[in-house]
Enzyme design. Structure first.
Site, PDB file in Angstrom:
ATOM      1  N   CYS A 113      12.138  -4.152   1.422  1.00 42.49           N
ATOM      2  CA  CYS A 113      11.866  -3.548   2.461  1.00 42.49           C
ATOM      3  C   CYS A 113      12.638  -4.303   3.523  1.00 42.49           C
ATOM      4  O   CYS A 113      12.603  -3.958   4.737  1.00 42.49           O
ATOM      5  CB  CYS A 113      10.352  -3.673   2.763  1.00 42.49           C
ATOM      6  N   HIS A 250       8.689  -4.329   9.790  1.00 45.94           N
ATOM      7  CA  HIS A 250       8.561  -3.320   8.877  1.00 45.94           C
ATOM      8  C   HIS A 250       7.214  -2.753   9.090  1.00 45.94           C
ATOM      9  O   HIS A 250       6.109  -3.316   9.031  1.00 45.94           O
ATOM     10  CB  HIS A 250       8.635  -4.101   7.443  1.00 45.94           C
ATOM     11  N   ASN A 280       4.883   3.395   4.437  1.00 42.32           N
ATOM     12  CA  ASN A 280       5.767   2.334   4.052  1.00 42.32           C
ATOM     13  C   ASN A 280       7.080   3.162   3.299  1.00 42.32           C
ATOM     14  O   ASN A 280       6.909   3.601   2.273  1.00 42.32           O
ATOM     15  CB  ASN A 280       5.406   1.359   3.130  1.00 42.32           C
TER      16      ASN A 280
HETATM   17  N1  COA Z   1      -9.064   3.600  -2.273  1.00 41.13           N
HETATM   18  C1  COA Z   1      -9.918   2.982  -2.594  1.00 41.13           C
HETATM   19  N2  COA Z   1     -10.495   2.065  -3.058  1.00 41.13           N
HETATM   20  C2  COA Z   1      -9.245   1.120  -3.606  1.00 41.13           C
HETATM   21  C3  COA Z   1      -7.813   1.778  -3.452  1.00 41.13           C
HETATM   22  C4  COA Z   1      -7.791   3.022  -2.872  1.00 41.13           C
HETATM   23  N3  COA Z   1      -6.670   3.502  -2.803  1.00 41.13           N
HETATM   24  N4  COA Z   1      -6.982   0.759  -3.803  1.00 41.13           N
HETATM   25  C5  COA Z   1      -7.635  -0.289  -4.029  1.00 41.13           C
HETATM   26  N5  COA Z   1      -9.151  -0.162  -4.019  1.00 41.13           N
HETATM   27  C6  COA Z   1     -10.143  -0.934  -4.435  1.00 41.13           C
HETATM   28  C7  COA Z   1      -9.868  -1.971  -5.436  1.00 41.13           C
HETATM   29  O1  COA Z   1     -10.141  -1.683  -6.712  1.00 41.13           O
HETATM   30  C8  COA Z   1     -10.892  -2.938  -5.155  1.00 41.13           C
HETATM   31  O2  COA Z   1     -12.070  -2.833  -5.562  1.00 41.13           O
HETATM   32  P1  COA Z   1     -13.188  -3.772  -6.121  1.00 41.13           P
HETATM   33  O3  COA Z   1     -13.538  -4.806  -5.227  1.00 41.13           O
HETATM   34  O4  COA Z   1     -14.124  -2.973  -6.971  1.00 41.13           O
HETATM   35  O5  COA Z   1     -12.372  -4.417  -7.219  1.00 41.13           O
HETATM   36  C9  COA Z   1     -10.974  -2.944  -3.408  1.00 41.13           C
HETATM   37  O6  COA Z   1     -10.333  -1.657  -2.930  1.00 41.13           O
HETATM   38  C10 COA Z   1     -10.317  -4.214  -2.785  1.00 41.13           C
HETATM   39  O7  COA Z   1      -9.063  -4.201  -3.397  1.00 41.13           O
HETATM   40  P2  COA Z   1      -7.869  -5.130  -2.799  1.00 41.13           P
HETATM   41  O8  COA Z   1      -6.562  -4.967  -3.387  1.00 41.13           O
HETATM   42  O9  COA Z   1      -8.535  -6.446  -2.549  1.00 41.13           O
HETATM   43  O10 COA Z   1      -7.724  -4.323  -1.064  1.00 41.13           O
HETATM   44  P3  COA Z   1      -7.147  -4.924   0.014  1.00 41.13           P
HETATM   45  O11 COA Z   1      -7.938  -5.131   1.259  1.00 41.13           O
HETATM   46  O12 COA Z   1      -6.365  -6.101  -0.336  1.00 41.13           O
HETATM   47  O13 COA Z   1      -6.200  -3.818   0.528  1.00 41.13           O
HETATM   48  C11 COA Z   1      -3.976  -3.089   0.174  1.00 41.13           C
HETATM   49  C12 COA Z   1      -5.130  -2.966  -0.661  1.00 41.13           C
HETATM   50  C13 COA Z   1      -3.047  -2.504  -1.013  1.00 41.13           C
HETATM   51  C14 COA Z   1      -4.008  -1.788   1.235  1.00 41.13           C
HETATM   52  C15 COA Z   1      -3.595  -4.205   0.828  1.00 41.13           C
HETATM   53  O14 COA Z   1      -3.501  -5.481  -0.159  1.00 41.13           O
HETATM   54  C16 COA Z   1      -2.057  -4.231   1.145  1.00 41.13           C
HETATM   55  O15 COA Z   1      -1.718  -3.211   2.104  1.00 41.13           O
HETATM   56  N6  COA Z   1      -1.282  -5.285   0.845  1.00 41.13           N
HETATM   57  C17 COA Z   1       0.167  -5.488   1.243  1.00 41.13           C
HETATM   58  C18 COA Z   1       0.836  -4.075   0.392  1.00 41.13           C
HETATM   59  C19 COA Z   1       2.346  -4.214   1.081  1.00 41.13           C
HETATM   60  O16 COA Z   1       2.452  -4.242   2.245  1.00 41.13           O
HETATM   61  N7  COA Z   1       3.358  -4.022   0.164  1.00 41.13           N
HETATM   62  C20 COA Z   1       4.451  -3.854   0.560  1.00 41.13           C
HETATM   63  C21 COA Z   1       5.254  -5.065   1.239  1.00 41.13           C
HETATM   64  S1  COA Z   1       6.635  -4.681   1.764  1.00 41.13           S
END
Ligand code: COA
Length: 328
Positions: A113, A250, A280
């Site tokens: 990215c 980004h 993204n």
């Molecule tokens: N829909 C519903 N629930 C979901 C889900 C979805 N699409 N994806 C994950 N979950 C669930 C998980 O399984 C977890 O459940 P649990 O508590 O029963 O185990 C819960 O939601 C929380 O998961 P978590 O990964 O801790 O959520 P989060 O608040 O961190 O959000 C992202 C997940 C991916 C949205 C977030 O971590 C994120 O944006 N990270 C950065 C990613 C990024 O920017 N990457 C590119 C960088 S260039």
């Protein structure tokens, strides 16, 4: 000799993949995606539409807006993690050929990215060294080709698209790109990767290459890295955050952007957002966002843009860029 950022173009494929479409594909909801990411929809390329095709569409617009004759372009750099072909030929070479740019130097950059900021840094260096004068930089991604649409942790985030810019030599320092910062840390390589297919494959069974991500940890490192990088580049250039006209981060996640904007004391009207409509798009996200403010009339000649990127690698980068269209 200095390098100036003189034009922008972008392309978004027609097909929209909405959060309600994703509700039919994986166990998720529009409410969850909106609340955790700010994303409402993203674009998906047609089967026949390659990364280079999207890059070409964005590049045509950037070239036309630059007023350059295409024969003046002497280097093409494409930043992508979803090239037409892994290994070779480079997508930049295909873009140069499809645009009819002749036998000029062309190559790809792999910085996830952060790719567009890396490409900007390389273009600036080529121009300042006197080796090239007019560089086409492209961020182009068909991320849908490397997404596992059964993995709800990643498939909700990513989309397809392309953006392009022309970077030109100038002897006018007031039009020049002020600074570009870039960095990387392979200690975090396993946060965000495509584990299959390369020489590092553990189970190379010929299966498809998909993005794998440890989202929660990535989130925290992203906020920290994006914020620190901007603090450094502003301090080193004796600028304050209110001197920035457009902060263009980004577009990974609204919550990341909001946390960074707040940490830097930026007003909402300084922060550019497209994550709700494109998700993204990796290396394309910053040029697509620049194009958005250009087409809506917000980006004016002389405006100071602050770019801020973060991605797999880990890689990161920021840039202080006055918008310097020719003929103003
Ligand atoms: N829909 C519903 N629930 C979901 C889900 C979805 N699409 N994806 C994950 N979950 C669930 C998980 O399984 C977890 O459940 P649990 O508590 O029963 O185990 C819960 O939601 C929380 O998961 P978590 O990964 O801790 O959520 P989060 O608040 O961190 O959000 C992202 C997940 C991916 C949205 C977030 O971590 C994120 O944006 N990270 C950065 C990613 C990024 O920017 N990457 C590119 C960088 S260039």
């Amino acid at each position: 000799m200095y390098a100036s950022f003189c034009s922008i173009g972008a392309y978004a494929p027609k097909k929209v993949l909405s959060n309600s479409d994703l509700e039919q594909m994986v166990d998720t909801t529009d409410e969850w995606i909106t609340k955790r990411t700010g994303i409402k929809e993203r674009r998906i390329a047609a089967d026949s539409e390659l990364t280079s095709d999207m890059g070409v569409e964005a590049a045509k617009i950037a070239i036309e807006r630059s007023g350059l004759d295409k024969s003046e372009i002497d280097l093409v750099i494409c930043a992508t993690i979803s090239p037409d072909y892994f290994n070779m030929p480079s997508t930049a070479t295909i873009i140069a050929s499809k645009l009819g740019l002749g036998t000029i130097m062309s190559f790809d950059i792999s910085a996830a990215c952060t790719g567009f900021v890396y490409a900007l840094s390389v273009a600036k260096a080529f121009i300042e060294s006197g080796m090239k004068r007019s560089v086409l930089i492209v961020g182009a991604e068909k991320l849908s080709s490397i997404i596992d649409y059964t993995d709800r942790g990643t498939c909700i985030l990513f989309g397809d698209g392309a953006g392009a810019a022309i970077i030109r030599a100038t002897d006018d320092k007031s039009r020049a790109i002020i600074d570009v910062h870039t960095g990387s840390d392979g200690e975090y390589a396993d946060l965000l990767m495509t584990p299959n297919g390369g020489s590092g494959s553990i189970h190379d069974d010929g299966s498809k290459t998909f993005i794998k991500m440890r989202g929660n940890e990535t989130f925290k490192v992203a906020v920290r890295t994006l914020t620190n990088d901007v603090v450094d580049i502003l301090r080193e250039n004796a600028l304050s955050s209110d001197e920035i006209d457009h902060f263009i981060p980004h577009q990974a996640n609204y919550r990341i952007i909001k946390a960074v904007g707040d940490a830097l004391g930026l007003r909402d009207d300084q922060v550019v957002l497209t994550v709700h409509k494109y998700g993204n798009t990796s290396s394309s996200s910053i040029p697509m966002a620049i194009n958005d403010i250009y087409e809506s009339g917000r980006l004016k000649s002389g405006d100071l843009m602050l770019l801020d990127a973060f991605g797999g690698g880990l890689t990161w980068g920021s840039a202080l860029v006055p918008f310097a269209p020719d003929g103003d």
